[in-house]
Design a protein around this motif. Structure first.
Motif, PDB file in Angstrom:
ATOM      1  N   ASP A 136      54.266   7.198  23.959  1.00 40.64           N
ATOM      2  CA  ASP A 136      54.092   7.153  25.495  1.00 40.64           C
ATOM      3  C   ASP A 136      56.228   7.353  26.652  1.00 40.64           C
ATOM      4  O   ASP A 136      55.835   5.844  26.423  1.00 40.64           O
ATOM      5  CB  ASP A 136      53.561   6.448  26.016  1.00 40.64           C
ATOM      6  N   LEU A 137      56.650   8.168  26.377  1.00 43.29           N
ATOM      7  CA  LEU A 137      57.961   8.229  26.143  1.00 43.29           C
ATOM      8  C   LEU A 137      58.322   7.743  27.776  1.00 43.29           C
ATOM      9  O   LEU A 137      58.461   7.161  28.366  1.00 43.29           O
ATOM     10  CB  LEU A 137      59.053   9.759  25.302  1.00 43.29           C
ATOM     11  N   PRO A 138      57.310   8.847  29.076  1.00 41.03           N
ATOM     12  CA  PRO A 138      57.517   9.138  30.062  1.00 41.03           C
ATOM     13  C   PRO A 138      57.857   7.594  30.638  1.00 41.03           C
ATOM     14  O   PRO A 138      57.750   7.182  31.781  1.00 41.03           O
ATOM     15  CB  PRO A 138      56.349   9.899  30.311  1.00 41.03           C
ATOM     16  N   GLY A 139      55.713   6.965  29.884  1.00 36.32           N
ATOM     17  CA  GLY A 139      55.466   5.857  30.583  1.00 36.32           C
ATOM     18  C   GLY A 139      56.335   4.810  29.913  1.00 36.32           C
ATOM     19  O   GLY A 139      56.824   3.732  30.996  1.00 36.32           O
ATOM     20  N   ALA A 140      57.211   4.884  28.957  1.00 36.20           N
ATOM     21  CA  ALA A 140      58.050   3.634  28.554  1.00 36.20           C
ATOM     22  C   ALA A 140      59.408   4.121  29.385  1.00 36.20           C
ATOM     23  O   ALA A 140      60.425   3.006  30.189  1.00 36.20           O
ATOM     24  CB  ALA A 140      58.375   3.740  27.223  1.00 36.20           C
ATOM     25  N   TRP A 141      59.582   4.656  29.738  1.00 33.61           N
ATOM     26  CA  TRP A 141      61.001   4.943  30.157  1.00 33.61           C
ATOM     27  C   TRP A 141      60.795   5.081  32.118  1.00 33.61           C
ATOM     28  O   TRP A 141      61.624   3.855  32.692  1.00 33.61           O
ATOM     29  CB  TRP A 141      61.680   6.194  30.249  1.00 33.61           C
ATOM     30  N   THR A 142      59.379   5.371  33.072  1.00 38.06           N
ATOM     31  CA  THR A 142      59.661   4.668  33.539  1.00 38.06           C
ATOM     32  C   THR A 142      59.231   3.084  33.587  1.00 38.06           C
ATOM     33  O   THR A 142      60.433   2.364  34.880  1.00 38.06           O
ATOM     34  CB  THR A 142      57.698   5.085  34.461  1.00 38.06           C
ATOM     35  N   GLN A 143      59.223   1.930  32.681  1.00 41.09           N
ATOM     36  CA  GLN A 143      58.744   0.673  33.030  1.00 41.09           C
ATOM     37  C   GLN A 143      60.352   0.248  33.020  1.00 41.09           C
ATOM     38  O   GLN A 143      60.812  -0.911  33.289  1.00 41.09           O
ATOM     39  CB  GLN A 143      57.816  -0.139  31.859  1.00 41.09           C
ATOM     40  N   LEU A 144      61.295   0.849  31.764  1.00 42.79           N
ATOM     41  CA  LEU A 144      62.257   0.320  31.574  1.00 42.79           C
ATOM     42  C   LEU A 144      63.650   0.690  32.966  1.00 42.79           C
ATOM     43  O   LEU A 144      63.942   0.154  33.296  1.00 42.79           O
ATOM     44  CB  LEU A 144      62.996   1.367  30.165  1.00 42.79           C
ATOM     45  N   LEU A 145      63.177   1.489  33.639  1.00 42.44           N
ATOM     46  CA  LEU A 145      64.123   1.496  35.244  1.00 42.44           C
ATOM     47  C   LEU A 145      63.477   0.747  35.793  1.00 42.44           C
ATOM     48  O   LEU A 145      64.518   0.333  36.613  1.00 42.44           O
ATOM     49  CB  LEU A 145      63.498   3.272  35.109  1.00 42.44           C
ATOM     50  N   LEU A 146      62.346   0.651  36.016  1.00 36.74           N
ATOM     51  CA  LEU A 146      61.749  -0.437  36.803  1.00 36.74           C
ATOM     52  C   LEU A 146      62.575  -2.289  35.602  1.00 36.74           C
ATOM     53  O   LEU A 146      62.916  -2.810  37.356  1.00 36.74           O
ATOM     54  CB  LEU A 146      60.862  -1.009  37.046  1.00 36.74           C
ATOM     55  N   LEU A 147      62.578  -2.319  34.216  1.00 30.98           N
ATOM     56  CA  LEU A 147      63.376  -2.880  34.235  1.00 30.98           C
ATOM     57  C   LEU A 147      64.707  -3.827  34.711  1.00 30.98           C
ATOM     58  O   LEU A 147      65.425  -4.587  34.440  1.00 30.98           O
ATOM     59  CB  LEU A 147      63.074  -3.517  33.074  1.00 30.98           C
ATOM     60  N   SER A 148      65.122  -1.871  34.650  1.00 25.86           N
ATOM     61  CA  SER A 148      66.983  -2.038  35.476  1.00 25.86           C
ATOM     62  C   SER A 148      67.367  -2.609  36.555  1.00 25.86           C
ATOM     63  O   SER A 148      67.744  -3.046  36.784  1.00 25.86           O
ATOM     64  CB  SER A 148      67.080  -0.537  34.842  1.00 25.86           C
ATOM     65  N   LEU A 149      66.373  -2.705  37.696  1.00 27.46           N
ATOM     66  CA  LEU A 149      66.256  -3.994  38.730  1.00 27.46           C
ATOM     67  C   LEU A 149      66.119  -5.097  38.172  1.00 27.46           C
ATOM     68  O   LEU A 149      66.691  -5.625  39.800  1.00 27.46           O
ATOM     69  CB  LEU A 149      64.992  -3.451  39.777  1.00 27.46           C
ATOM     70  N   CYS A 150      66.463  -5.514  37.563  1.00 26.13           N
ATOM     71  CA  CYS A 150      65.636  -6.700  37.256  1.00 26.13           C
ATOM     72  C   CYS A 150      67.769  -6.682  37.308  1.00 26.13           C
ATOM     73  O   CYS A 150      68.336  -6.685  37.042  1.00 26.13           O
ATOM     74  CB  CYS A 150      65.112  -7.669  36.278  1.00 26.13           C
ATOM     75  N   ASN A 151      68.068  -8.841  37.602  1.00 19.83           N
ATOM     76  CA  ASN A 151      68.884  -9.018  37.963  1.00 19.83           C
ATOM     77  C   ASN A 151      69.421  -9.902  36.328  1.00 19.83           C
ATOM     78  O   ASN A 151      68.538 -10.446  35.281  1.00 19.83           O
ATOM     79  CB  ASN A 151      69.605 -10.215  38.508  1.00 19.83           C
ATOM     80  N   GLY A 152      70.539  -9.472  35.547  1.00 18.72           N
ATOM     81  CA  GLY A 152      71.349 -10.397  34.279  1.00 18.72           C
ATOM     82  C   GLY A 152      71.131  -9.190  33.178  1.00 18.72           C
ATOM     83  O   GLY A 152      71.533  -7.849  33.347  1.00 18.72           O
ATOM     84  N   LYS A 153      70.915  -9.804  32.173  1.00 19.12           N
ATOM     85  CA  LYS A 153      70.878 -10.036  30.860  1.00 19.12           C
ATOM     86  C   LYS A 153      69.990  -8.396  30.546  1.00 19.12           C
ATOM     87  O   LYS A 153      69.539  -7.660  29.812  1.00 19.12           O
ATOM     88  CB  LYS A 153      70.235 -10.524  29.450  1.00 19.12           C
ATOM     89  N   VAL A 154      68.498  -8.558  30.902  1.00 17.80           N
ATOM     90  CA  VAL A 154      67.346  -7.504  30.930  1.00 17.80           C
ATOM     91  C   VAL A 154      67.644  -6.117  31.663  1.00 17.80           C
ATOM     92  O   VAL A 154      67.307  -5.258  31.086  1.00 17.80           O
ATOM     93  CB  VAL A 154      66.692  -8.272  31.968  1.00 17.80           C
ATOM     94  N   ARG A 155      68.387  -6.201  32.749  1.00 17.52           N
ATOM     95  CA  ARG A 155      69.291  -5.470  33.499  1.00 17.52           C
ATOM     96  C   ARG A 155      69.378  -4.169  32.004  1.00 17.52           C
ATOM     97  O   ARG A 155      69.719  -3.533  32.297  1.00 17.52           O
ATOM     98  CB  ARG A 155      70.144  -4.930  34.457  1.00 17.52           C
ATOM     99  N   ASN A 156      70.748  -5.000  31.777  1.00 19.99           N
ATOM    100  CA  ASN A 156      71.244  -4.171  30.623  1.00 19.99           C
ATOM    101  C   ASN A 156      70.806  -4.122  29.141  1.00 19.99           C
ATOM    102  O   ASN A 156      70.904  -2.478  28.693  1.00 19.99           O
ATOM    103  CB  ASN A 156      72.508  -5.459  30.321  1.00 19.99           C
ATOM    104  N   ASP A 157      70.093  -4.760  29.391  1.00 23.28           N
ATOM    105  CA  ASP A 157      69.227  -4.365  28.115  1.00 23.28           C
ATOM    106  C   ASP A 157      68.345  -3.595  27.883  1.00 23.28           C
ATOM    107  O   ASP A 157      68.121  -2.415  27.137  1.00 23.28           O
ATOM    108  CB  ASP A 157      68.570  -5.367  27.120  1.00 23.28           C
ATOM    109  N   SER A 158      67.758  -3.542  29.129  1.00 23.81           N
ATOM    110  CA  SER A 158      66.678  -2.128  29.419  1.00 23.81           C
ATOM    111  C   SER A 158      67.420  -1.029  29.501  1.00 23.81           C
ATOM    112  O   SER A 158      67.123   0.063  29.240  1.00 23.81           O
ATOM    113  CB  SER A 158      65.532  -2.410  31.082  1.00 23.81           C
TER     114      SER A 158
END
Length: 169
Positions: free
Chosen positions: A59-81
């Motif tokens: 489910d690439l569209p679903g995963a890409w949406t979740q990764l975009l949301l995770l990129s709003l986190c601070n720190g290492k999670v943003r970079n990893d996502s």
């Protein structure tokens, strides 16, 4: 009186989670949210990145949406996502089902480029990843335009053109 309890899957990234993650205070609470964020990242990888973006579980569209949301986190999670998102956009097969989420990703990248954030002479890794994201999304949308697959998505395309500020950036 009967109450219905709605259960949210623990593997669903939401704006509420992002807010709680960024506001977490204290080592124990931060560790808890960090652990959940890592689970979300692992889940996104399972949704198609480990299999080259192909298979029934993908489910690439679903995963890409979740990764975009995770990129709003601070720190290492943003970079990893953003790392996972950029690699996936670079390697995943091109499919017309991706078009709606690509417009969403393009809007996010365009918003970043037009925001008050100024790109310095030496952009940081976050800025470089957002530039890569914008490039890869634009490339995919251009491919869909060349193949004639964007005909049913005119409102989204017109909306992107209507956003102001990109030429000044």
């Amino acid at each position: 009186m009967t109450f219905v309890v709605f259960y949210r899957t623990p593997f669903e990234t939401t704006e509420g989670f992002i807010e709680k993650y960024n506001q977490a205070q204290g080592c124990k609470e931060q560790e808890q949210y960090e652990h959940l964020a890592k689970q979300f990242l692992s889940r996104c990888k399972v949704l198609g990145f480990t299999s080259g973006g192909e298979g029934k579980h993908v489910d690439l569209p679903g995963a890409w949406t979740q990764l975009l949301l995770l990129s709003l986190c601070n720190g290492k999670v943003r970079n990893d996502s953003l790392d996972v998102l950029v690699v996936s956009l670079d390697h995943a097969p091109v499919d017309a089902d991706q078009i709606p989420v690509l417009f969403h990703l393009a809007e996010s990248a365009q918003y970043f480029l037009c925001s008050e954030t100024t790109l310095l002479d030496q952009p940081c890794s976050y800025e470089m990843k957002m530039l890569q994201l914008g490039y890869l999304v634009s490339l995919r949308l251009f491919i869909f335009k060349l193949t004639g697959n964007l005909k049913g998505h005119q409102p989204s395309s017109i909306y992107l053109h209507s956003l102001k500020g990109l030429s000044q950036s």
